[in-house]
Motif scaffolding. Structure first.
Motif, PDB file in Angstrom:
ATOM      1  N   ALA A  17       0.829  -1.205   0.000  1.00  0.00           N
ATOM      2  CA  ALA A  17       0.000   0.000   0.000  1.00  0.00           C
ATOM      3  C   ALA A  17       0.865   1.259   0.000  1.00  0.00           C
ATOM      4  O   ALA A  17       0.604   2.215  -0.739  1.00  0.00           O
ATOM      5  CB  ALA A  17      -0.940  -0.002   1.199  1.00  0.00           C
ATOM      6  N   GLY A  18       1.910   1.265   0.831  1.00  0.00           N
ATOM      7  CA  GLY A  18       2.780   2.434   0.897  1.00  0.00           C
ATOM      8  C   GLY A  18       3.512   2.678  -0.410  1.00  0.00           C
ATOM      9  O   GLY A  18       3.579   3.808  -0.900  1.00  0.00           O
ATOM     10  N   ALA A  19       4.059   1.596  -0.994  1.00  0.00           N
ATOM     11  CA  ALA A  19       4.796   1.749  -2.251  1.00  0.00           C
ATOM     12  C   ALA A  19       3.879   2.238  -3.372  1.00  0.00           C
ATOM     13  O   ALA A  19       4.248   3.123  -4.157  1.00  0.00           O
ATOM     14  CB  ALA A  19       5.450   0.423  -2.637  1.00  0.00           C
ATOM     15  N   LEU A  20       2.671   1.677  -3.448  1.00  0.00           N
ATOM     16  CA  LEU A  20       1.732   2.112  -4.487  1.00  0.00           C
ATOM     17  C   LEU A  20       1.330   3.576  -4.297  1.00  0.00           C
ATOM     18  O   LEU A  20       1.199   4.330  -5.275  1.00  0.00           O
ATOM     19  CB  LEU A  20       0.494   1.220  -4.485  1.00  0.00           C
ATOM     20  CG  LEU A  20       0.697  -0.205  -5.003  1.00  0.00           C
ATOM     21  CD1 LEU A  20      -0.594  -1.009  -4.872  1.00  0.00           C
ATOM     22  CD2 LEU A  20       1.159  -0.200  -6.467  1.00  0.00           C
ATOM     23  N   LEU A  25       1.728   9.163  -6.143  1.00  0.00           N
ATOM     24  CA  LEU A  25       2.043  10.576  -5.902  1.00  0.00           C
ATOM     25  C   LEU A  25       3.147  11.061  -6.842  1.00  0.00           C
ATOM     26  O   LEU A  25       3.112  12.191  -7.333  1.00  0.00           O
ATOM     27  CB  LEU A  25       2.469  10.773  -4.445  1.00  0.00           C
ATOM     28  CG  LEU A  25       1.347  10.651  -3.408  1.00  0.00           C
ATOM     29  CD1 LEU A  25       1.920  10.642  -2.005  1.00  0.00           C
ATOM     30  CD2 LEU A  25       0.340  11.786  -3.567  1.00  0.00           C
ATOM     31  N   GLY A  26       4.135  10.209  -7.106  1.00  0.00           N
ATOM     32  CA  GLY A  26       5.195  10.579  -8.029  1.00  0.00           C
ATOM     33  C   GLY A  26       4.676  10.774  -9.442  1.00  0.00           C
ATOM     34  O   GLY A  26       5.052  11.732 -10.131  1.00  0.00           O
ATOM     35  N   VAL A  27       3.797   9.881  -9.885  1.00  0.00           N
ATOM     36  CA  VAL A  27       3.206  10.012 -11.227  1.00  0.00           C
ATOM     37  C   VAL A  27       2.370  11.287 -11.316  1.00  0.00           C
ATOM     38  O   VAL A  27       2.398  11.998 -12.333  1.00  0.00           O
ATOM     39  CB  VAL A  27       2.363   8.767 -11.557  1.00  0.00           C
ATOM     40  CG1 VAL A  27       1.570   8.971 -12.837  1.00  0.00           C
ATOM     41  CG2 VAL A  27       3.267   7.538 -11.691  1.00  0.00           C
ATOM     42  N   TRP A  28       1.625  11.596 -10.245  1.00  0.00           N
ATOM     43  CA  TRP A  28       0.826  12.823 -10.235  1.00  0.00           C
ATOM     44  C   TRP A  28       1.716  14.051 -10.373  1.00  0.00           C
ATOM     45  O   TRP A  28       1.390  14.998 -11.114  1.00  0.00           O
ATOM     46  CB  TRP A  28       0.009  12.906  -8.955  1.00  0.00           C
ATOM     47  CG  TRP A  28      -0.826  14.147  -8.857  1.00  0.00           C
ATOM     48  CD1 TRP A  28      -2.038  14.375  -9.450  1.00  0.00           C
ATOM     49  CD2 TRP A  28      -0.502  15.347  -8.144  1.00  0.00           C
ATOM     50  NE1 TRP A  28      -2.484  15.643  -9.138  1.00  0.00           N
ATOM     51  CE2 TRP A  28      -1.567  16.263  -8.344  1.00  0.00           C
ATOM     52  CE3 TRP A  28       0.575  15.725  -7.353  1.00  0.00           C
ATOM     53  CZ2 TRP A  28      -1.564  17.535  -7.779  1.00  0.00           C
ATOM     54  CZ3 TRP A  28       0.581  16.997  -6.796  1.00  0.00           C
ATOM     55  CH2 TRP A  28      -0.487  17.881  -7.008  1.00  0.00           C
ATOM     56  N   GLN A  29       2.847  14.051  -9.678  1.00  0.00           N
ATOM     57  CA  GLN A  29       3.770  15.186  -9.789  1.00  0.00           C
ATOM     58  C   GLN A  29       4.314  15.306 -11.212  1.00  0.00           C
ATOM     59  O   GLN A  29       4.465  16.417 -11.734  1.00  0.00           O
ATOM     60  CB  GLN A  29       4.922  15.029  -8.793  1.00  0.00           C
ATOM     61  CG  GLN A  29       4.538  15.189  -7.334  1.00  0.00           C
ATOM     62  CD  GLN A  29       4.261  16.636  -6.946  1.00  0.00           C
ATOM     63  OE1 GLN A  29       4.394  17.543  -7.752  1.00  0.00           O
ATOM     64  NE2 GLN A  29       3.868  16.848  -5.698  1.00  0.00           N
ATOM     65  N   TRP A 220       9.166  11.025  -4.217  1.00  0.00           N
ATOM     66  CA  TRP A 220       8.133  10.013  -3.970  1.00  0.00           C
ATOM     67  C   TRP A 220       8.559   8.640  -4.489  1.00  0.00           C
ATOM     68  O   TRP A 220       8.334   7.617  -3.827  1.00  0.00           O
ATOM     69  CB  TRP A 220       6.813  10.423  -4.625  1.00  0.00           C
ATOM     70  CG  TRP A 220       6.112  11.564  -3.945  1.00  0.00           C
ATOM     71  CD1 TRP A 220       5.745  12.746  -4.488  1.00  0.00           C
ATOM     72  CD2 TRP A 220       5.683  11.616  -2.569  1.00  0.00           C
ATOM     73  NE1 TRP A 220       5.121  13.542  -3.562  1.00  0.00           N
ATOM     74  CE2 TRP A 220       5.062  12.870  -2.372  1.00  0.00           C
ATOM     75  CE3 TRP A 220       5.757  10.730  -1.489  1.00  0.00           C
ATOM     76  CZ2 TRP A 220       4.532  13.258  -1.139  1.00  0.00           C
ATOM     77  CZ3 TRP A 220       5.227  11.121  -0.271  1.00  0.00           C
ATOM     78  CH2 TRP A 220       4.632  12.360  -0.111  1.00  0.00           C
ATOM     79  N   PHE A 221       9.187   8.604  -5.670  1.00  0.00           N
ATOM     80  CA  PHE A 221       9.666   7.319  -6.187  1.00  0.00           C
ATOM     81  C   PHE A 221      10.758   6.746  -5.281  1.00  0.00           C
ATOM     82  O   PHE A 221      10.845   5.526  -5.091  1.00  0.00           O
ATOM     83  CB  PHE A 221      10.196   7.484  -7.611  1.00  0.00           C
ATOM     84  CG  PHE A 221       9.128   7.811  -8.626  1.00  0.00           C
ATOM     85  CD1 PHE A 221       7.866   7.241  -8.536  1.00  0.00           C
ATOM     86  CD2 PHE A 221       9.380   8.692  -9.671  1.00  0.00           C
ATOM     87  CE1 PHE A 221       6.874   7.534  -9.458  1.00  0.00           C
ATOM     88  CE2 PHE A 221       8.401   8.988 -10.603  1.00  0.00           C
ATOM     89  CZ  PHE A 221       7.143   8.404 -10.499  1.00  0.00           C
ATOM     90  N   THR A 222      11.588   7.620  -4.710  1.00  0.00           N
ATOM     91  CA  THR A 222      12.617   7.175  -3.771  1.00  0.00           C
ATOM     92  C   THR A 222      11.988   6.571  -2.522  1.00  0.00           C
ATOM     93  O   THR A 222      12.456   5.557  -1.997  1.00  0.00           O
ATOM     94  CB  THR A 222      13.536   8.346  -3.389  1.00  0.00           C
ATOM     95  OG1 THR A 222      14.143   8.877  -4.576  1.00  0.00           O
ATOM     96  CG2 THR A 222      14.627   7.895  -2.438  1.00  0.00           C
TER      97      THR A 222
END
Length: 248
Positions: A17-20, A25-29, A220-222
């Motif tokens: 859940a956390g990774a997704l 959030l990274g994709v949204w940015q 976020w990806f990190t």
């Protein structure tokens, strides 16, 4: 994976859940960065677009376009606003805004005359006199610059003399100070080699330009990668020490 201990179900659920969430959030940015890049391209193309009549776009300008317009009317020459200390090429100075009444209209249009660099002293640059007769203006009809929270509230209403100075351009404060209704956007004048003003405009995204969105996406990806790494480290089987063979 023989080197992993069997994890509890809630550990797996929490990690996935956390990774997704972090990836989303990274994709949204990244999407926000691409969106703002698109706006910058539209803005750059608008500088050479054909002129439109101001009346055709004044009240309901397209949300993702920056019309280049022509308007006739009169300046309110005794109502000048100075945005204090914007930056052009690292030079401090003022951006000059003046209300303008388009011909045949009561609503006022705020015009960005351009930037006047500082003179190396504490004194603000002198604003050249404005024409009092009918003038024709042309430039981009664009959203006003963003503003933050101004400590102390409305500074314009407390100033008794003109020109008035502010560190943020708040359209509601300007409208209240003038006691008139303003158009929703401002007119940034086209560059003019004969003008004393520096007119090098760009879109103001405040503290969130496209590059900042991409930096947050990387963060976020990190975080997503870190969540997976932490899960693997915590569930790695510990190596058992090798037993020593007995001496003969």
């Amino acid at each position: 994976m023989s080197w992993l201990r069997r994890p509890k179900w809630w550990w797996v659920l929490l990690t996935v859940a956390g990774a997704l969430l972090f990836v989303r959030l990274g994709v949204w940015q990244l999407h926000r960065a691409d969106y703002k890049d698109g706006l910058l391209r539209l803005y750059a193309a608008a500088a050479s677009a054909p002129l439109q009549d101001f009346d055709s776009v004044s009240a309901e300008p397209p949300a993702t376009a920056y019309p280049r317009v022509r308007a006739q009317g009169h300046y309110l020459v005794d109502r000048v606003y100075l945005l204090d200390n914007p930056k052009h090429d690292g030079r401090g100075g003022i951006e000059v805004y003046v209300p303008f009444r388009p011909q045949g209209h009561d609503r006022l249009l705020l015009v960005d005359l351009g930037f006047l660099p500082g003179n190396g002293t504490d004194q603000q640059p002198q604003v050249p006199p404005l024409p009092t007769g009918l003038v024709t203006l042309q430039g981009l009809y664009q959203p006003p610059p963003g503003h933050g929270f101004e400590m102390g509230g409305d500074a314009l209403g407390r100033q008794a003399h003109w020109p008035k100075t502010t560190i943020y351009l708040d359209m509601k404060q300007v409208a209240g100070d003038l006691g008139r209704t303003l158009y929703p956007r401002i007119l940034t004048l086209d560059a003019d080699p004969a003008a004393i003003y520096v007119r090098e405009h760009t879109l103001d995204f405040g503290s969130m330009p496209p590059a900042r969105h991409r930096a947050y996406a990387f963060q976020w990806f990190t975080f997503a990668l870190a969540a997976v790494v932490i899960f693997l480290v915590l569930h790695r089987k510990k190596r058992r020490p090798k037993s020593k063979s007995p001496k003969p």
